[in-house]
Enzyme design. Structure first.
Site, PDB file in Angstrom:
ATOM      1  N   ARG A  47       0.704  -1.335   0.009  1.00  0.00           N
ATOM      2  CA  ARG A  47      -0.107   0.183   0.182  1.00  0.00           C
ATOM      3  C   ARG A  47       0.908   1.283   0.237  1.00  0.00           C
ATOM      4  NH1 ARG A  47      -2.929  -3.441   3.653  1.00  0.00           N
ATOM      5  NH2 ARG A  47      -2.010  -2.165   5.475  1.00  0.00           N
ATOM      6  N   LYS A 137     -12.784  14.535   4.895  1.00  0.00           N
ATOM      7  CA  LYS A 137     -14.086  13.620   4.219  1.00  0.00           C
ATOM      8  C   LYS A 137     -14.749  12.684   5.252  1.00  0.00           C
ATOM      9  CE  LYS A 137     -14.318  10.130   1.437  1.00  0.00           C
ATOM     10  NZ  LYS A 137     -14.211   9.045   0.562  1.00  0.00           N
ATOM     11  N   GLU A 178     -20.143  14.444   1.939  1.00  0.00           N
ATOM     12  CA  GLU A 178     -20.414  13.534   0.712  1.00  0.00           C
ATOM     13  C   GLU A 178     -21.642  12.341   1.028  1.00  0.00           C
ATOM     14  OE1 GLU A 178     -17.045  10.712   0.118  1.00  0.00           O
ATOM     15  OE2 GLU A 178     -18.118   9.840  -1.557  1.00  0.00           O
ATOM     16  N   LYS A 220     -19.501  16.791  -2.072  1.00  0.00           N
ATOM     17  CA  LYS A 220     -19.260  15.538  -2.991  1.00  0.00           C
ATOM     18  C   LYS A 220     -20.244  14.612  -3.311  1.00  0.00           C
ATOM     19  CE  LYS A 220     -15.742  11.650  -3.202  1.00  0.00           C
ATOM     20  NZ  LYS A 220     -14.376  11.407  -2.916  1.00  0.00           N
TER      21      LYS A 220
END
Ligand code: 13P
Length: 341
Positions: A47, A137, A178, A220
């Site tokens: 990752r 977010k 979002e 978003k």
């Protein structure tokens, strides 16, 4: 610097002509799924190596103003030993952080889910800020079926999303709000539009109740598209017209920018839809992207776990960023896909 100035500086850095956001904040199970599709094991080192590679893409800051990172990535270093948030900053890209803790079944609302992560959020944000994050977010999801989303799910999710946004702003962190109405299902574009209108309306009602400063958030949302299993596809023009219609009904002009998620659209569809929206008459807000899959899919395919493919991986990402940058101006043409980068 005052909190107001800090938030405004971040908004100014994130909202730039021709640019959008790269969502590279896949949670551990999600990145494992993406890696599995290309036969790569999701180890911490893989990752790190993948994210270090994509964030080092030369010139990425030309089209990308911000990148959303996962908690683990904030503490990782590039191959050259640079902390990854610092690497973003060196590219002229603002680092951000996904702060929600995923979703759970919503009690009392069969088939609906609620996003969690408010417990201890203030303390977590202090730490993330020290690590370089300037925006955050939080994602809510809404499933379309014959019975969902329920009014309870719409209201309860709006409430947590607005609480999160208020907590972020109090800490000088710009919240990305979002609400994602999912593409799964056989519903029509019209049904997606009706559900999205109810969801966005409730989100802005809750943001108002929580005294969130709309000038200092980014929205978003999903685009208005028919369900993946629906019998008919919609053209980019239809998607654009319906999406802008719902947004004009629900999103105050004070919001500086709407950064769409790609939500399972192909990279080409996501770019075409954004382009079609930017070809409509001017809107009160910027219309741009915050894509995960639609930016990274071609890069993952190019990489396939082999660091010998770093250059082609970076160029696949750069190419999609450039196409979406063109779509910001309504200047994308699908013919660009077949030209060499
Ligand atoms: P997709 O563009 O792949 O939907 O990802 C965006 C995202 O950040 C979802 O939370």
């Amino acid at each position: 610097m005052s909190i107001h100035d800090e938030l405004q500086d971040t908004i100014t850095a994130l909202v730039q002509k021709g640019k959008g956001i790269l969502a590279a904040d896949e949670s551990s199970p999600t990145i494992a799924k993406r890696f599995q599709a290309i036969d790569v094991e999701s180890t911490e080192e893989n990752r790190r190596a993948y994210r270090s590679m994509i964030l080092s893409t030369p010139g990425l800051g030309e089209y990308i103003s911000g990148v959303i990172l996962f908690e683990e990535t904030l503490g990782q270093r590039s191959d050259d030993g640079i902390m990854l948030p610092e690497l973003c900053a060196q590219q002229g890209i603002v680092p951000g952080i996904k702060v929600d803790k995923g979703k759970l079944a919503l009690s009392g609302a069969p088939g609906d889910e609620i996003t969690r992560g408010l417990d201890g959020l203030e303390q977590r944000l202090t730490g993330y800020k020290e690590q370089g994050a300037r925006f955050a977010k939080w994602r809510n999801v809404y499933h379309i079926t014959k019975t969902t989303p329920s009014q309870l799910a719409i209201e309860a999710n709006a409430e947590v999303l607005a609480s999160y946004a208020a907590i972020c702003q109090a800490q000088g962190i710009v919240p990305i709000v979002e609400p994602e109405v999912l593409i799964d299902g056989d519903h029509s574009l019209q049904r997606c539009a009706e559900v999205s209108e109810a969801v966005f309306h409730e989100v802005f009602h809750a943001l108002h109740r929580h005294h969130v400063v709309l000038e200092h958030i980014l929205l978003k949302p999903n685009m208005m598209v028919p369900g993946k299993q629906h019998s008919q596809k919609s053209s980019a023009e239809e998607v654009a017209i319906q999406t802008v219609k719902v947004l004009r009904r629900t999103v105050p002009a004070a919001v500086p920018s709407i950064n769409f998620l790609s939500g399972g659209l192909s990279p080409e569809e996501a770019t075409e839809n954004l382009n079609a929206m930017n070809q409509l008459s001017p809107q009160p807000w910027e219309l741009t992207f915050s894509y995960g899959r639609a930016l990274q899919e071609p890069a993952l395919q190019a990489w396939r776990g082999d660091m010998g493919n770093a250059a082609s991986t970076q160029s696949a990402l750069f190419q999609r960023a450039r196409f979406n940058g063109a779509a910001r101006y309504g200047k994308y043409n699908p013919l660009m896909e077949s030209e060499s980068s």
